[in-house]
Design a protein around this motif. Structure first.
Motif, PDB file in Angstrom:
ATOM      1  N   LYS A   1       0.869  -1.204  -0.013  1.00  0.00           N
ATOM      2  CA  LYS A   1      -0.106   0.020   0.015  1.00  0.00           C
ATOM      3  C   LYS A   1       0.862   1.292   0.014  1.00  0.00           C
ATOM      4  O   LYS A   1       2.099   1.379   0.583  1.00  0.00           O
ATOM      5  CB  LYS A   1      -0.833   0.079   1.167  1.00  0.00           C
ATOM      6  N   ALA A   2       0.340   2.327  -0.634  1.00  0.00           N
ATOM      7  CA  ALA A   2       1.327   3.322  -0.979  1.00  0.00           C
ATOM      8  C   ALA A   2       1.399   4.032   0.607  1.00  0.00           C
ATOM      9  O   ALA A   2       2.383   4.761   1.019  1.00  0.00           O
ATOM     10  CB  ALA A   2       0.796   4.410  -2.054  1.00  0.00           C
ATOM     11  N   THR A   3       0.126   4.307   1.416  1.00  0.00           N
ATOM     12  CA  THR A   3      -0.020   4.867   2.603  1.00  0.00           C
ATOM     13  C   THR A   3       0.176   3.646   3.750  1.00  0.00           C
ATOM     14  O   THR A   3      -0.496   2.950   3.586  1.00  0.00           O
ATOM     15  CB  THR A   3      -1.117   5.354   2.793  1.00  0.00           C
ATOM     16  N   LYS A   4       1.369   3.818   4.407  1.00  0.00           N
ATOM     17  CA  LYS A   4       1.474   2.826   5.606  1.00  0.00           C
ATOM     18  C   LYS A   4       0.632   3.080   6.832  1.00  0.00           C
ATOM     19  O   LYS A   4       0.466   4.276   7.351  1.00  0.00           O
ATOM     20  CB  LYS A   4       3.103   2.712   5.870  1.00  0.00           C
ATOM     21  N   GLY A   5       0.560   2.064   7.944  1.00  0.00           N
ATOM     22  CA  GLY A   5      -0.097   2.424   8.977  1.00  0.00           C
ATOM     23  C   GLY A   5      -1.710   2.853   8.981  1.00  0.00           C
ATOM     24  O   GLY A   5      -2.030   3.253  10.327  1.00  0.00           O
TER      25      GLY A   5
END
Length: 216
Positions: A85-89
């Motif tokens: 995923k490009a955005t983590k967390g």
């Protein structure tokens, strides 16, 4: 004469996710030179198997992914992806695809890999065919968005997608070390040893010839 158009089939697609990754399995076996394109918004696959059956599917993701950090394993049974995923967390995606895509009939939850968000501390589940052995995966970055010409990986149909033929070929290259200890010709050593023994034997017999009585 009219040409025959080969119908295109939608392969079964299984998916699961973690906070930072998406697990995808496209169940299409024996694909010859699959064409795969992964962008930040989409995964596209096209390919024909050895029986002439054609497959194609396009997945428009719910959110952006990172192609450079994603990995793939193309084997004789399926195409398996670990897509970053490009955005983590961030919290789990509510769905794999954009809302407008609805729920395609070919898309199913991969319960063998699925975990709830509060279960991520547990060990990774084992995937069909040997588990998620990441040594069998390769990166998808630096491919210019496409992955055509991956058909040569179709032979990775052994346990866990291992290329047993290549492994045996590598092991075969070591065969010379078994009988020859890295190329040493022991037949020559044997001949030398035998020659030494014969020389020693001749030296031992010389005194007997000297002690023999003169011929009458």
């Amino acid at each position: 004469m009219m040409s025959t158009t080969v119908p295109t089939n939608s392969p079964e697609v299984l998916w699961a996710q973690r906070t930072d990754e998406i697990f995808l399995t496209i169940n299409a076996s024996d694909i010859v030179e699959p064409e795969i394109t992964l962008t930040k918004q989409q995964l596209k696959f096209e390919g024909t198997n050895t029986a002439g059956k054609k497959y194609a599917v396009t997945l428009d993701f719910h959110a952006e992914v990172d192609p450079e950090a994603s990995r793939k394993n193309v084997n004789a049974r399926a195409l398996v992806f670990v897509i970053a995923k490009a955005t983590k967390g961030e919290p789990y995606w509510p769905r794999l695809l954009v809302k407008s895509a609805g729920k395609p009939h070919f898309l199913k939850t991969d319960f063998s890999k699925w975990k709830d968000e509060d279960e991520e501390d547990e060990a990774e589940p084992e995937a069909p065919g040997g588990g998620m052995d990441m040594s069998q995966f390769s990166g998808m970055g630096g491919m210019g968005g496409g992955m055509g010409g991956m058909g040569g990986m179709g032979g990775m149909g052994g346990p866990g997608g291992m290329d047993l033929e290549a492994m045996m070929a590598q092991m075969g290259g070591m065969g010379g070390m078994g009988g020859g200890m890295g190329g040493m010709d022991f037949s020559k050593f044997g001949a030398g040893a035998a020659g030494d023994d014969e020389g020693d034997s001749d030296d031992d017999e010389l005194p007997e010839l000297e002690d023999a009585p003169p011929a009458k």
